[in-house]
Design a protein around this motif. Structure first.
Motif, PDB file in Angstrom:
ATOM      1  N   TYR A 161       0.850  -1.006   0.239  1.00 39.12           N
ATOM      2  CA  TYR A 161      -0.306  -0.186  -0.274  1.00 39.12           C
ATOM      3  C   TYR A 161       0.735   0.702  -0.463  1.00 39.12           C
ATOM      4  O   TYR A 161       1.623   1.463   1.190  1.00 39.12           O
ATOM      5  CB  TYR A 161      -1.281   0.017   1.544  1.00 39.12           C
TER       6      TYR A 161
ATOM      7  N   ASN B  84      -2.139  -9.429  14.651  1.00 35.02           N
ATOM      8  CA  ASN B  84      -2.691  -7.959  13.785  1.00 35.02           C
ATOM      9  C   ASN B  84      -1.693  -7.797  13.384  1.00 35.02           C
ATOM     10  O   ASN B  84      -0.646  -7.009  13.488  1.00 35.02           O
ATOM     11  CB  ASN B  84      -2.785  -7.226  14.605  1.00 35.02           C
ATOM     12  N   GLY B  85      -2.191  -6.644  11.704  1.00 34.59           N
ATOM     13  CA  GLY B  85      -1.064  -6.088  10.690  1.00 34.59           C
ATOM     14  C   GLY B  85      -0.208  -7.409  10.477  1.00 34.59           C
ATOM     15  O   GLY B  85       0.890  -6.924   9.093  1.00 34.59           O
ATOM     16  N   ALA B  86       0.182  -8.877  10.570  1.00 31.89           N
ATOM     17  CA  ALA B  86       0.789  -9.677   9.976  1.00 31.89           C
ATOM     18  C   ALA B  86       0.270  -9.656   8.507  1.00 31.89           C
ATOM     19  O   ALA B  86       1.851  -9.321   7.312  1.00 31.89           O
ATOM     20  CB  ALA B  86       0.359 -11.040  10.330  1.00 31.89           C
ATOM     21  N   GLY B  87      -0.520  -8.594   7.915  1.00 33.16           N
ATOM     22  CA  GLY B  87      -0.970  -9.443   6.045  1.00 33.16           C
ATOM     23  C   GLY B  87      -2.161 -10.102   6.058  1.00 33.16           C
ATOM     24  O   GLY B  87      -2.182 -10.684   4.726  1.00 33.16           O
ATOM     25  N   LYS B  88      -3.054 -10.767   6.869  1.00 29.72           N
ATOM     26  CA  LYS B  88      -3.656 -11.783   7.276  1.00 29.72           C
ATOM     27  C   LYS B  88      -4.466 -11.470   6.069  1.00 29.72           C
ATOM     28  O   LYS B  88      -5.000 -11.745   4.844  1.00 29.72           O
ATOM     29  CB  LYS B  88      -4.351 -12.380   8.106  1.00 29.72           C
ATOM     30  N   SER B  89      -5.301 -10.272   6.245  1.00 35.01           N
ATOM     31  CA  SER B  89      -6.473  -9.801   5.467  1.00 35.01           C
ATOM     32  C   SER B  89      -5.921  -9.087   4.003  1.00 35.01           C
ATOM     33  O   SER B  89      -6.254  -9.396   2.579  1.00 35.01           O
ATOM     34  CB  SER B  89      -7.896  -8.374   6.091  1.00 35.01           C
ATOM     35  N   THR B  90      -4.848  -8.744   3.506  1.00 30.28           N
ATOM     36  CA  THR B  90      -4.478  -8.278   2.438  1.00 30.28           C
ATOM     37  C   THR B  90      -3.928 -10.031   1.669  1.00 30.28           C
ATOM     38  O   THR B  90      -4.598  -8.983  -0.127  1.00 30.28           O
ATOM     39  CB  THR B  90      -2.940  -7.501   2.609  1.00 30.28           C
TER      40      THR B  90
ATOM     41  N   GLU C 279     -11.350 -14.187   9.468  1.00 32.62           N
ATOM     42  CA  GLU C 279     -11.700 -14.166  11.244  1.00 32.62           C
ATOM     43  C   GLU C 279     -13.171 -13.656  11.237  1.00 32.62           C
ATOM     44  O   GLU C 279     -13.828 -12.908  11.234  1.00 32.62           O
ATOM     45  CB  GLU C 279     -10.642 -12.789  11.525  1.00 32.62           C
TER      46      GLU C 279
ATOM     47  N   ARG D 285      -7.347 -10.281   0.429  1.00 29.00           N
ATOM     48  CA  ARG D 285      -7.682  -9.025  -0.548  1.00 29.00           C
ATOM     49  C   ARG D 285      -6.968  -9.299  -1.705  1.00 29.00           C
ATOM     50  O   ARG D 285      -8.392  -9.333  -3.233  1.00 29.00           O
ATOM     51  CB  ARG D 285      -7.702  -7.868  -0.378  1.00 29.00           C
TER      52      ARG D 285
ATOM     53  N   GLN E 140      -7.213 -15.329  14.076  1.00 30.17           N
ATOM     54  CA  GLN E 140      -6.754 -14.877  14.456  1.00 30.17           C
ATOM     55  C   GLN E 140      -6.836 -16.141  16.577  1.00 30.17           C
ATOM     56  O   GLN E 140      -5.830 -16.080  17.010  1.00 30.17           O
ATOM     57  CB  GLN E 140      -7.322 -13.818  15.680  1.00 30.17           C
TER      58      GLN E 140
ATOM     59  N   ILE F  75       4.115   1.033   2.307  1.00 29.65           N
ATOM     60  CA  ILE F  75       3.889  -0.079   3.058  1.00 29.65           C
ATOM     61  C   ILE F  75       4.435  -1.353   2.518  1.00 29.65           C
ATOM     62  O   ILE F  75       3.140  -1.443   1.983  1.00 29.65           O
ATOM     63  CB  ILE F  75       2.505   0.264   3.699  1.00 29.65           C
TER      64      ILE F  75
ATOM     65  N   ALA G 207       2.920  -5.097   2.508  1.00 31.16           N
ATOM     66  CA  ALA G 207       2.162  -5.608   3.412  1.00 31.16           C
ATOM     67  C   ALA G 207       2.394  -7.308   3.413  1.00 31.16           C
ATOM     68  O   ALA G 207       2.546  -8.080   4.594  1.00 31.16           O
ATOM     69  CB  ALA G 207       0.232  -5.160   3.100  1.00 31.16           C
TER      70      ALA G 207
ATOM     71  N   GLU H 141     -13.138  -9.358   6.561  1.00 28.89           N
ATOM     72  CA  GLU H 141     -13.633  -8.704   7.673  1.00 28.89           C
ATOM     73  C   GLU H 141     -14.113  -7.708   7.721  1.00 28.89           C
ATOM     74  O   GLU H 141     -14.529  -7.356   6.760  1.00 28.89           O
ATOM     75  CB  GLU H 141     -12.006  -8.108   8.167  1.00 28.89           C
TER      76      GLU H 141
HETATM   77  N1  LIG Z   1      -5.667   0.536   2.921  1.00 30.45           N
HETATM   78  C1  LIG Z   1      -4.450   0.322   3.226  1.00 30.45           C
HETATM   79  N2  LIG Z   1      -3.947   1.513   3.328  1.00 30.45           N
HETATM   80  C2  LIG Z   1      -2.534   1.362   3.833  1.00 30.45           C
HETATM   81  N3  LIG Z   1      -2.144   0.547   4.837  1.00 30.45           N
HETATM   82  C3  LIG Z   1      -2.289  -0.251   4.738  1.00 30.45           C
HETATM   83  C4  LIG Z   1      -4.228  -0.984   4.544  1.00 30.45           C
HETATM   84  N4  LIG Z   1      -4.159  -2.270   4.518  1.00 30.45           N
HETATM   85  C5  LIG Z   1      -3.456  -2.702   5.332  1.00 30.45           C
HETATM   86  N5  LIG Z   1      -2.440  -1.505   5.188  1.00 30.45           N
HETATM   87  C6  LIG Z   1      -1.128  -2.045   6.168  1.00 30.45           C
HETATM   88  O1  LIG Z   1      -0.820  -3.117   5.806  1.00 30.45           O
HETATM   89  C7  LIG Z   1      -0.685  -4.153   6.743  1.00 30.45           C
HETATM   90  C8  LIG Z   1      -1.419  -5.678   7.122  1.00 30.45           C
HETATM   91  O2  LIG Z   1      -2.800  -5.264   7.196  1.00 30.45           O
HETATM   92  P1  LIG Z   1      -4.000  -6.227   6.751  1.00 30.45           P
HETATM   93  O3  LIG Z   1      -4.821  -5.718   7.414  1.00 30.45           O
HETATM   94  O4  LIG Z   1      -3.452  -7.291   6.479  1.00 30.45           O
HETATM   95  O5  LIG Z   1      -3.418  -7.526   8.151  1.00 30.45           O
HETATM   96  P2  LIG Z   1      -4.119  -8.337   9.588  1.00 30.45           P
HETATM   97  O6  LIG Z   1      -3.246  -8.993   9.640  1.00 30.45           O
HETATM   98  O7  LIG Z   1      -5.758  -8.785   8.356  1.00 30.45           O
HETATM   99  O8  LIG Z   1      -4.818  -7.874  11.578  1.00 30.45           O
HETATM  100  P3  LIG Z   1      -5.718  -7.606  11.194  1.00 30.45           P
HETATM  101  O9  LIG Z   1      -5.659  -8.904  12.218  1.00 30.45           O
HETATM  102  O10 LIG Z   1      -5.690  -6.532  12.578  1.00 30.45           O
HETATM  103  O11 LIG Z   1      -6.948  -7.576  11.103  1.00 30.45           O
HETATM  104  C9  LIG Z   1      -0.565  -3.686   7.981  1.00 30.45           C
HETATM  105  O12 LIG Z   1       0.229  -2.685   8.103  1.00 30.45           O
HETATM  106  C10 LIG Z   1      -1.349  -2.791   7.596  1.00 30.45           C
HETATM  107  O13 LIG Z   1      -1.454  -1.328   7.987  1.00 30.45           O
END
Ligand SMILES: Nc1ncnc2c1ncn2[C@@H]1O[C@H](COP(=O)(O)OP(=O)(O)OP(=O)(O)O)[C@@H](O)[C@H]1O
Ligand SMILES: [Mg+2]
Lengths: 302, 240
Positions: B17, B42-48, B166, B51, B198, B20, B22, B89
């Motif tokens: 992103y 949190n923030g590991a990148g799972k949702s990314t 999740e 997506r 999680q 960043i 991810a 999510e």
């Molecule tokens: N739209 C966005 N713009 C900028 N950075 C983003 C965006 N979405 C996610 N990030 C960043 O990318 C990284 C991974 O985010 P992601 O949402 O994939 O994590 P996650 O593992 O799903 O976390 P969680 O358990 O909190 O849902 C994080 O550092 C987050 O801040």
């Protein structure tokens, strides 16, 4: 008494046109939270499409049945206007979808100005007001002191029918459902297999073709000119806000309220107060009920 | 296992992103019929990751193959049509639509119109509470019911692969167990599942295999049993 009935009929006639245009503002706002300030001018273009279609049609074939002339003109104007709106959306708005909201608003104002000035400069149009040729025979009926014209009847009935159809599309069809879903959360809609961009284009097309119905009907009753979209566009926009922008039935209600304001202000006050009343209504509403009459306050997203 | 026998195969995936980073070189496989879980903080990148699979965020590098087809530059709505369902999510239900309309919208790209009625019945059997509330606005459902609707909606797309982000978030333990039981049933009926969680304890109970994701990289992979027994996983995700 007759006087008031007459004025109510006139208000319904004007209100129908405002309602039809207000729907375009409200639909685009609902789906993109963007105010398409070019919509009034898109309406203006639609009246010229109706003008050229009907003039051409009647010049090549004079004895056509009025129903055919009317329907052909209406459909051509709808189709042409829809195409124009989709083009504007694709070329001017879509590239700005992730830009700050203000960019799209300024672009819309620019597109509106472009359409006005293009029409003024375009030789076959020019700045002078024009009349549409009579699409249907104008007959006035005298009902106990109240005059009703065929044009008035057509305006009110056709508008009513179009509004009913749109309401049904939005409530009952898959496309309508997709539009409502996009207005809630456009990022999740693709996960349902719905092509969001296509639905957005369709929304512009639908809003513009409804404005074109308004444009054709308007042109049957009044003169047209390249700047007509400004005032009518503002009144229709106020209609949409008064009814609750984003809300389909609200736009219809708002259109009729503004129609009544327009017709009944001169009954009680000098006619120069019309815009003052309309904008005061808008301001009062924005203070006391910012979501409009039928607009619900945005529910908390969970 | 080679990647061409996998239903979903991800190779060296990078997603960013802006600046960043991810995801930084993810490779993983999901085979037909499996439940694979992806656990991470949190923030590991799972949702990314989910997506990117669904085409909601563009990939910077790498490949995603679904049933052998490269998903690069396939628009998101077509990925659904190809057979990937995604429970996002936060559920992502349309609160202004009724429960039934939410389900109906998910059938948008289906060509097998004849089977849709059968699928409504199946979904309402799995989630009787949704059947009772089908004409209610989805926004009036409780959190648990909304999660069920999100899963039901994904089922209505008839995907071969279901991505879940999740599903246990914010639910009481009873409901979490119910949702996970249903995921087991859905899998037994033939749907492959990639489950982001999680709640590693529950996820590893239902999954066949798993991956651990840390700041955009996979740090561990193995069968659910192996991961459950791994001391690092125990310490970090299973509460010691
Ligand atoms: N739209 C966005 N713009 C900028 N950075 C983003 C965006 N979405 C996610 N990030 C960043 O990318 C990284 C991974 O985010 P992601 O949402 O994939 O994590 P996650 O593992 O799903 O976390 P969680 O358990 O909190 O849902 C994080 O550092 C987050 O801040
Ligand atoms: Mg996440």
């Amino acid at each position: 008494m007759q006087f008031y009935i007459q004025q109510i009929l006139n208000a319904l006639q004007v209100g129908s046109v405002y309602a039809l245009i207000a729907l375009g503002y409200t639909m685009v706002y609902g789906i993109l939270t963007m105010i398409n300030f070019a919509h009034g001018d898109i309406f203006m273009v639609s009246t010229y499409l109706a003008f050229f279609t009907s003039t051409l049609l009647l010049s090549i074939a004079a004895g056509l049945p009025p129903l055919f002339t009317f329907v052909f003109t209406l459909l051509t104007a709808m189709f042409g206007t829809a195409l124009l709106a989709v083009l504007i959306e694709r070329l001017a708005y879509k590239p700005l979808r992730t830009a700050p909201r203000i960019s799209a608003v300024i672009t819309a104002l620019g597109v509106g100005l472009f359409l006005e000035n293009f029409m003024v400069a375009f030789k076959p149009v020019g700045p002078a007001p024009r009349f549409l040729p009579p699409l249907i025979p104008q007959i006035n009926y005298d009902l106990g002191g109240v005059t009703v014209s065929t044009i008035q009847i057509v305006i009110i009935l056709v508008s009513g029918l179009v509004m009913f159809l749109l309401d049904t599309i939005v409530r009952r069809t898959m496309v309508g459902m997709a539009m409502r879903a996009i207005s809630w959360d456009k990022f999740t809609v693709p996960l349902m297999g719905v092509p969001v961009d296509r639905i957005i284009s369709l929304t512009f097309a639908l809003g513009a073709s409804i404005a074109a119905v308004g444009g054709t009907l308007y042109g049957m009753a009044y003169t047209i000119d390249p700047y007509m979209g400004i005032r009518i566009g503002w009144w229709a926009f106020i209609s949409a806000v008064v009814g609750g922008i984003g809300n389909i039935r609200g736009a219809m209600l708002g259109g009729f309220i503004l129609g009544f304001v327009e017709i009944f202000t001169p009954v009680f006050l000098p006619s120069t107060y019309r815009d003052f009343i309309a904008f005061s209504l808008l301001l009062l509403l924005l203070i006391f009920r910012p979501t409009g009459i039928l607009g619900r306050p945005a529910p908390q997203k969970v | 296992m080679t990647s061409n026998s996998a239903l979903l195969s991800i190779q060296n995936l990078h997603v960013a992103y802006g600046n960043i980073l991810a995801l930084q070189g993810i490779s993983l496989d999901v085979r037909e019929g499996e439940i694979v879980t992806l656990i991470g903080a949190n923030g590991a990148g799972k949702s990314t990751l989910l997506r990117a699979i669904s085409g909601l965020v563009p990939m910077r590098e790498g490949r995603i193959l679904f049933a052998g087809v490269d998903l690069r530059s396939v628009p998101a709505h077509q990925i659904v049509e190809m057979g990937i369902a995604h429970v996002p999510e936060g559920r992502g239900i349309f609160a202004n639509l009724t429960v039934l309309e939410n389900l109906k919208l998910a059938t948008w790209s289906r060509k097998d119109r004849a089977n849709i009625q059968k699928d409504y019945r199946r979904v309402f059997e799995l989630f009787p509470r949704l059947a009772e509330r089908q004409y209610q606005l989805a926004g009036t459902l409780s959190g648990g019911e909304q999660q069920m609707l999100a899963v039901a909606r994904a089922l209505m797309t008839r995907g071969r692969l279901m991505l879940l982000d999740e599903p246990s978030m914010g639910l009481a333990p009873v409901l979490v167990r119910e949702i996970f039981n249903i995921l087991g049933e859905i899998n037994a009926a033939g749907t492959t599942i990639l489950l982001v969680e999680q709640n590693a304890r529950q996820a590893l109970k239902v999954a066949h295999r798993g991956y651990v994701l840390e700041t955009g990289r996979i740090t561990l992979a193995g069968t659910a049993q192996e991961l459950s027994d791994n001391p690092q996983v125990k310490a970090a995700y299973l509460g010691g």
